[in-house]
Design a protein around this motif. Structure first.
Motif, short mmCIF file in Angstrom:
data_model
loop_
_atom_site.label_atom_id
_atom_site.label_comp_id
_atom_site.label_asym_id
_atom_site.label_seq_id
_atom_site.Cartn_x
_atom_site.Cartn_y
_atom_site.Cartn_z
N TYR A 552 -10.26 1.58 -10.63
CA TYR A 552 -9.43 0.65 -9.85
C TYR A 552 -8.76 1.40 -8.71
N GLU A 553 -8.16 2.55 -9.07
CA GLU A 553 -7.38 3.30 -8.08
C GLU A 553 -8.25 3.83 -6.95
N ARG A 554 -9.49 4.20 -7.31
CA ARG A 554 -10.40 4.71 -6.28
C ARG A 554 -10.62 3.66 -5.19
N LEU A 555 -10.68 2.44 -5.64
CA LEU A 555 -10.89 1.34 -4.70
C LEU A 555 -9.70 1.23 -3.74
N LEU A 556 -8.48 1.43 -4.29
CA LEU A 556 -7.29 1.37 -3.44
C LEU A 556 -7.28 2.56 -2.50
N LYS A 557 -7.55 3.73 -3.08
CA LYS A 557 -7.49 4.96 -2.28
C LYS A 557 -8.46 4.90 -1.13
#
Ligand SMILES: Cc1cc2nc3c(=O)[nH]c(=O)nc-3n(C[C@H](O)[C@H](O)[C@H](O)COP(=O)(O)O)c2cc1C
Ligand code: SF4
Length: 592
Positions: A552-557
């Protein structure tokens, strides 16, 4: 139309409870429910026309506006997508000259998406006028498009287009034995009713529909109710994506299931039973009706069963495309000819069920297992399994494995063993129990199939490392938003907000705060929804977020931030802020 509807309603004995069955026939004849039909049906059944309209609007297989004479629906299950559904849908639309959700100008054909049709082991799947289509590919689609464009009646379409395989790969207690129709009832009557209930108690059998309630206890509660008019209902709604074992049981073990219902009726003192068959399994209807007719001829149904005073009838009622109708109280509402809105519980169906009478609702597999226990005894069953999960569980296995299909495993079997048996490798994770269940990662393959560990109604979807957990959560979250019955606000509004919030992140527009908000919203829906659908609707997000926060966070980053951005710090700040600021709002929304 007037005469047709008059006869149809008379055939259904002017019973408002048969409203769904009446509407199914009208829909199939006119490709929608015309205004005139609504008026006349309401008048003949002596119910308000608003009730007829609300039922039409509730079920996805009923329409107020005409669909095509050939109505194609393509299954939306994650496994269908994994098998190339989207490209096939585009191809189908191109061949037919129609877009999803639309009717072709000449009125001949329409095409749309539909929730999982229960064919995940042989997708991409779909329905034509309610009849199952499996293993769709370009060649099949060309044939189907040709038949439709020539307006060939469905009865003349080649049988192989409607072929559904059983694909049973592993048999144990329930699936392995030979079974003659009536075996379970004969043994029950010979042993005695209370003695057979004691055997079921001894077996430790728990419901196979998901919740795992003790079967003997349910039957005992129902039999002890004051009212003597009682009912038996077999829940064959099987709408949880990835589940198809009840379909196979009904196709290949119907007598065992009907025996289970019949011996339950003898034990609890019921004279009438229903098989609530999901609309997507229409293709099984005539076969099952024929089996019931044969059973009547053999003295296994009707008056004086096997020469005794015992009377019992089974009626098949078809659903009309609503996942929520698998929830037992919504199912009962649907059986009564209403929208499938879950009731407040208590009272539970065992004391106040169909038409307010004591009713046992059990899953198809529970009835099949109880017939086995009636024949072989409680110990035969309880000799397998774990302390709290006796016997075996039938799994519907689909997704990334060499041999999708039906497997019967003893409770206590490890997930690793199951994956080995069906030929799964390079596993990212497994969705156990369908979207409402749990997503486990490859780090958890030592966990066991058991109510004490991983409970499941039978859906087991495998994902390999080429898959993305966000795609999975996205598909399941859209499913719940579509299937929410709309009765309570936390689920109706919440699942729709959840979908939007996840879409935002999925599409790369999410911030760290959005992720915190997503988790917060998930918890809120889980805690405040009226029934099991809402209470589990956020599971796909919560269970994947817990195990794969990086995905999930990779998508935000990647999308939202410059290199060097301190995402962890931002997430923690946002978490603290939202917790502090929204505690009051949370309490006022939940009414706590
Ligand atoms: C949203 C929802 C859908 C359900 N769908 C099914 C279903 O398709 N089949 C089923 O047997 N139970 C389903 N259940 C569970 C039933 O409410 C009920 O517990 C079950 O039919 C009882 O039978 P059992 O004791 O044999 O498991 C569902 C529950 C919920 C909350
Ligand atoms: S939780 Fe969802 S499905 Fe259940 S009653 Fe509320 S709106 Fe309907």
């Amino acid at each position: 139309m007037k005469r047709f509807i008059q006869e149809l309603v008379e055939e259904n004995e002017n019973q408002p409870a048969r409203l769904l069955q009446i509407l199914r026939v009208i829909q199939s004849r006119y490709q929608h429910i015309p205004e005139q039909a609504i008026e006349q049906t309401a008048e003949l059944l002596n119910i308000p026309r608003t009730r007829v309209i609300s039922v039409i609007e509730f079920y996805s297989f009923f329409h107020m506006q005409p669909r095509g004479r050939y109505e194609i629906l393509i299954s939306d299950s994650i496994t269908d997508y994994m098998l190339g559904k989207q490209a096939l849908m585009d191809y189908f639309c191109g061949r037919l000259g129609v877009r999803p959700g639309e009717v072709r100008e000449d009125g001949v054909v329409s095409i749309d998406n539909t929730s999982c049709t229960g064919m995940c082991d042989q997708g991409p799947a779909g329905l034509v006028n309610g009849y199952a289509l499996t293993r769709l590919d370009h060649q099949k689609i060309d044939r189907i498009a040709g038949l439709i464009n020539r307006q060939e009646p469905l009865e003349k379409w080649p049988d192989e287009l409607f072929h559904v395989e059983d694909r049973i790969h592993k048999k144990d207690l329930i699936l392995a034995g030979s079974y003659e129709p009536g075996d379970g009832i004969k043994k029950t009557l010979a042993r005695g009713l209370s003695e057979t209930l004691s055997e079921i108690e001894l077996s430790g059998l728990r419901g196979r529909g998901g919740a795992g309630f003790n079967t003997a206890m349910k039957w005992r509660f129902c039999s002890e109710e004051q009212q003597t008019e009682r009912y038996v209902v077999c829940n064959a709604d099987e709408g949880e994506p990835g589940t198809f074992k009840d379909r196979v049981l009904l196709n290949a073990y119907a007598d065992q299931v009907f025996d289970g219902m019949t011996l339950c009726a003898a034990i609890i003192g019921a004279q009438k039973g229903f098989l609530y068959l999901r609309g997507e399994y229409l293709y099984l209807h005539d076969k099952l009706q024929k089996i019931l007719d044969q059973r009547r001829q053999k003295g296994l149904l009707g008056d004086r069963i096997l020469g005794t005073d015992f009377i019992f009838e089974i009626e098949i009622r078809l659903g009309a495309g609503a996942y929520i109708c698998g929830e037992e109280s919504a199912l009962i509402e649907s059986l009564e000819g209403n929208r499938g809105i879950p009731r407040n519980r208590p009272p539970y169906p065992v004391s106040c069920g169909y038409l307010g009478k004591p009713t046992v609702v059990n899953n198809v597999e529970t009835f099949a297992a109880s017939a086995g226990v009636a024949i072989h005894g409680g110990e035969w069953f309880s000799s397998l399994g774990t302390a709290k999960s006796k016997g075996t569980k039938i799994l519907s296995i689909s997704g990334d494995c060499e041999r999708p299909g039906i497997y019967e495993f003893a409770f206590g079997t490890s997930i690793r063993e199951i994956l080995d048996d069906c030929g799964a490798s390079d596993v990212l994770g497994v969705q156990v129990g369908g979207p409402s269940g749990t997503f486990i990662s490859d780090q958890e393959l030592g966990r066991r199939l058991a109510f004490e560990d991983l409970a499941t109604g039978g859906s087991f979807i495998i994902f390999n490392n080429s898959r993305n957990v966000l795609d999975i959560a996205h598909n399941f979250t859209h499913f719940f938003a579509h299937e929410s019955c709309g009765f309570c606000t936390p689920c109706r509004v919440g699942t729709s907000l959840l979908k939007k919030q996840l879409d935002k992140i999925y599409d790369g527009h999410g911030s760290a705060g959005d992720l915190v908000e997503l988790e917060k919203l998930s918890q809120l829906i889980k805690k405040t929804s009226h029934c099991g659908l809402g209470q589990t609707a956020a599971n796909p997000i919560l269970t994947t977020l817990e195990r794969f926060p990086d995905q999930y966070e990779r998508l935000l980053k990647e999308i939202s931030y410059e290199p060097g951005f301190d995402l962890d710090g931002e997430l923690e700040t946002a978490r603290q802020l939202t917790l502090r600021n929204d505690a009051g709002a949370h309490l006022s929304q939940t009414g706590e």
